[in-house]
Write an enzyme that holds these catalytic residues in place. Sequence first.
Site: not given
Ligand code: SAH
Length: 223
Positions: A70
Amino acid sequence: MVPRRLTGASDSFAGYRVRLVETLRARGIRDLAVLKAFAETPRHLFVPAAVQHRAYEDTALPIGNGQTISQPFTQARYLEALRLRGVERVLEIGTGSGYQTALLGAIAGTVFSVERVESLARAAQAALREAGVTNVSVLLGDGTLGWSAYAPYDAILVAAGGPDVPPPLVEQLASGGRLLIPLGERGAQVLTLVERGPGAELRHTPLGTARFVPLVGEHGFDG
Ligand code: SAH
């Protein structure tokens, strides 16, 4: 031993990091613990080599598997809204690159983070180790189920957008706890703060529009 994260001010990216913190401050981030976390956390260790030269721009970047790390400003606002004071037990859903996990580690007591994509979870664990972050644990699994073993959590941060608040996360939120989640359709959500009172009552406060990748799982969207 002093964590390497704290001695990292002398690495070759230190100047860029200072500039990123100045940008965040200029855009209105005031929480000193949050600014300090950005000053100390080596974002370049959490992005793929191909975009490492852009690691300290205030922008989202691709991290593989169609996911993104993000924008720092968005993360900073998120972290401010949690009002952490250094002692809390925090649950994060969506480890992604692990960068936000590291930031949380810098401003909370202990962090438990769940990621559903195996390659991302592994890469995040390696980067967290390299960054010298020791107070976080990463679990591979469906974060819409939470991580019951370490509940209750003082704060829960969901880094992917879902249709509703997953009930297991509400159950695992401590009384007086704060939960942040982008709620809405795929591709357009409202970042929502959910506060739990002394009993089971919940208060929802919308904090603004957001655009996060979908929360995929049993209490989220279909994959
Ligand atoms: N804040 C993170 C970016 C997150 S992007 C950073 O600093 O890099 C959102 C993430 O949520 C992705 O990696 C995706 O694979 C994960 N995600 C989506 N649904 C999910 C779930 N049910 N359980 C765990 N992770 C999930």
